[in-house]
Design a protein around this motif. Structure first.
Motif, PDB file in Angstrom:
ATOM      1  N   LEU A 166       7.784   6.450   9.178  1.00 11.98           N
ATOM      2  CA  LEU A 166       6.328   6.601   9.154  1.00 11.98           C
ATOM      3  C   LEU A 166       5.736   5.924  10.388  1.00 11.98           C
ATOM      4  N   SER A 201       0.810  -1.216   0.000  1.00 16.14           N
ATOM      5  CA  SER A 201       0.000   0.000   0.000  1.00 16.14           C
ATOM      6  C   SER A 201       0.845   1.267   0.000  1.00 16.14           C
ATOM      7  N   LEU A 202       2.134   1.145   0.281  1.00 18.34           N
ATOM      8  CA  LEU A 202       3.021   2.298   0.350  1.00 18.34           C
ATOM      9  C   LEU A 202       3.558   2.660  -1.030  1.00 18.34           C
ATOM     10  N   LYS A 248      -6.254  10.654   0.696  1.00 22.42           N
ATOM     11  CA  LYS A 248      -5.211   9.763   0.183  1.00 22.42           C
ATOM     12  C   LYS A 248      -5.040   8.663   1.219  1.00 22.42           C
ATOM     13  N   GLU A 270       1.464   9.569  11.078  1.00 22.37           N
ATOM     14  CA  GLU A 270       0.174   9.354  10.423  1.00 22.37           C
ATOM     15  C   GLU A 270      -0.733   8.475  11.295  1.00 22.37           C
ATOM     16  N   GLU A 278       1.111  11.570   0.887  1.00 20.69           N
ATOM     17  CA  GLU A 278       0.999  11.410  -0.565  1.00 20.69           C
ATOM     18  C   GLU A 278       0.443  12.656  -1.240  1.00 20.69           C
ATOM     19  N   GLU A 282       3.315  16.149  11.767  1.00 20.91           N
ATOM     20  CA  GLU A 282       1.986  15.718  11.329  1.00 20.91           C
ATOM     21  C   GLU A 282       1.632  16.497  10.064  1.00 20.91           C
ATOM     22  N   LEU A 342       2.379   4.589  12.308  1.00 20.96           N
ATOM     23  CA  LEU A 342       1.012   4.152  12.034  1.00 20.96           C
ATOM     24  C   LEU A 342       0.426   3.443  13.240  1.00 20.96           C
ATOM     25  N   THR A 392      -4.095  10.120  10.640  1.00 18.52           N
ATOM     26  CA  THR A 392      -4.447  10.397   9.244  1.00 18.52           C
ATOM     27  C   THR A 392      -4.363   9.171   8.345  1.00 18.52           C
ATOM     28  N   GLY A 393      -3.691   8.131   8.784  1.00 11.20           N
ATOM     29  CA  GLY A 393      -3.450   6.982   7.916  1.00 11.20           C
ATOM     30  C   GLY A 393      -4.699   6.216   7.517  1.00 11.20           C
ATOM     31  N   PHE A 394      -4.611   5.552   6.364  1.00 12.45           N
ATOM     32  CA  PHE A 394      -5.661   4.693   5.793  1.00 12.45           C
ATOM     33  C   PHE A 394      -6.860   5.484   5.267  1.00 12.45           C
ATOM     34  N   TYR A 438      -2.354   7.693   2.531  1.00 11.48           N
ATOM     35  CA  TYR A 438      -1.474   8.318   3.515  1.00 11.48           C
ATOM     36  C   TYR A 438      -1.407   9.803   3.223  1.00 11.48           C
TER      37      TYR A 438
END
Length: 468
Positions: free
Chosen positions: A288, A110-111, A274, A264, A279, A230, A290, A267-269, A276
């Motif tokens: 990073l 996914s990265l 996005k 993240e 991006e 962040e 998570l 903010t991740g997923f 991440y």
């Protein structure tokens, strides 16, 4: 729990109050959410929660962003049941299993490829704060340096090192002996620019200032081990950094050989539009962090980093609960569902719908100073129009109004949380599976709550109450 209509709710209810009284008696004074969200939850599904008195609420807190698919999503429940039925070991320390291997493969896929191809992963204790602690050790070990850079308004957790990197002072002033050599830098807060400039000039001044002190042999700051950032400050009040500024920070840290840690955890997923948040600007971090959504509602935390930093020794960061197999199974299911159903794109569409409604409400009131945020991570900053505006026309923060609106929302069946300076920002973090119709209903409740809060506070001397 599929049908919902706004309703007046008496808080707390008779049954719920019994639980809340026992909680107050038995739990620590450090408890937080029950003080402003006084309910006892019996069941939950999707965006809805139901309390023990039968009241139904929209949940726009969603585990502080943890529940990206909402409560008890079928794919999450199915993944957990399948893992249980497989006789999988529930506790493995950091020993590997097929589920763990699959989780790492899915996460790396996914990265961005240029990050993933040279990446390593460290599984941490089951909180985002432990990922922060691990990242501090990682960059200090790799660089041999001691100082760290963070930003005004930042939030990175409540453990010792993480709290040292956090901007908010409330939790820090009573704690002696926090991590030394932490230096705070100006974050590009568009609405309340620290340089009183705003816009492009504001964020350019920020990045120029940061580069200046990092290249000044008499800045007083020894060469840093790392910088933590962040892309959108969450607890700090939903403050998004401009993409150009993020790119400049990446350039500066690269040229100065300072590892860039991107947090993240919230903010991740897919939340910001996005998968991440980094991006949006096209940068590649060195580290990073998570947590939250990656565990599919269960505790999980990881650090993903460039292999050049992998210089710590075996056992340099350990922890008993690094091997949460159920969280990994749930996390795989959430990541796949998020990608297959393009939830990041949906977050943009529904986030635009949410902010459009909120700006319409803003046009009808004087207490909403700013509506901001990418995707389904939205903040409304409350202001006191009776106070004195600054040179850019921004009125003082209004924490009393924010608390009153939050309470009025609760009475109407909407759970929201506060953040930002003086807790004057109302934060919207609905699950990414929220529908357009639910967004409309949420904003209908919010509008009614704003009107009710304004009416209740109308007779007060707000300038005196808020110290403005």
């Amino acid at each position: 729990m599929n049908n919902f209509s706004p309703q007046e709710i008496t808080l707390p209810g008779k049954v719920s109050n019994q639980y809340l009284e026992r909680q107050q008696t038995r739990e620590s004074n450090a408890r937080t959410y029950p003080r402003r969200i006084p309910i006892t939850i019996r069941e939950a599904n999707g965006i809805y929660v139901k309390d023990v008195d039968g009241n139904l609420y929209f949940d726009c807190l969603a585990g502080a962003g943890t529940l990206s698919l909402g409560h008890n999503h079928p794919i999450v429940i199915e993944a957990i049941r399948a893992a249980l039925d497989s006789n999988l070991p529930l506790h493995t320390l950091d020993l590997t299993t097929p589920i763990k291997d699959e989780f790492v493969e899915e996460l790396f896929a996914s990265l961005p490829p240029e990050f993933a191809r040279n990446a390593r992963i460290q599984f941490c204790g089951p909180t985002g704060a432990d990922a922060t602690e691990a990242a501090i050790k990682l960059v200090k070990t790799a660089t041999g340096r001691r100082s760290m850079l963070s930003f005004h308004g930042s939030y990175h957790g409540m453990t010792n090192g993480a709290l040292s990197l956090t901007g908010n002072l409330d939790a820090k002033v009573a704690v002696a002996g926090l991590m030394p050599d932490v230096h705070f830098l100006p974050y590009p807060y568009e609405y309340r620019c620290p340089f009183n400039l705003g816009g492009e000039m504001g964020h350019r001044t920020s990045s120029y200032y940061i580069e200046s002190i990092l290249t000044d042999p008499e800045s007083g700051i020894v060469p840093p081990a790392g910088m933590i950032l962040e892309i959108v400050q969450g607890e700090g009040g939903v403050i998004p950094a401009p993409d150009e500024w993020v790119r400049e920070i990446r350039r500066i840290t690269y040229e100065q050989n300072i590892p860039l840690i991107v947090d993240e955890i919230q903010t991740g997923f897919g939340r910001t539009g996005k998968l991440y948040a980094f991006e949006h600007s096209g940068i590649i971090p060195d580290v990073l962090l998570l947590s939250k959504a990656i565990g599919g509602s269960l505790p999980l935390s990881v650090v993903v980093y460039d292999q050049k930093l992998d210089q710590w020794k075996p056992g340099a960061h350990a922890g008993t609960f690094r091997g949460n197999q159920l969280a990994m199974a749930a996390g795989i299911a959430v990541l796949r569902y998020t990608l297959e159903h393009r939830l990041a794109d949906r977050a943009v569409e529904l986030g635009d719908r949410l902010t459009s409604h909120l700006r319409q409400i803003q046009s009808q009131t004087s207490c909403m100073g700013d509506v901001r945020g990418p995707g389904l991570m939205v903040g409304v900053e409350l202001v006191n129009p009776q106070g004195k505006a600054n040179a850019r026309g921004c009125y003082p923060r209004h924490p009393l109004m924010a608390r009153q609106i939050q309470a009025e929302c609760m009475r109407r069946g909407l759970i929201l949380e506060l953040g930002g300076r003086d807790s004057s920002v109302i934060r919207f973090l609905p699950p990414l599976i929220v529908t357009a119709e639910q967004i409309d209903s949420i904003c209908e409740i919010f509008q009614a709550a704003v009107k009710a809060a304004e009416a209740k506070l109308a007779g007060l001397d707000l300038g005196e109450v808020c110290g403005c």
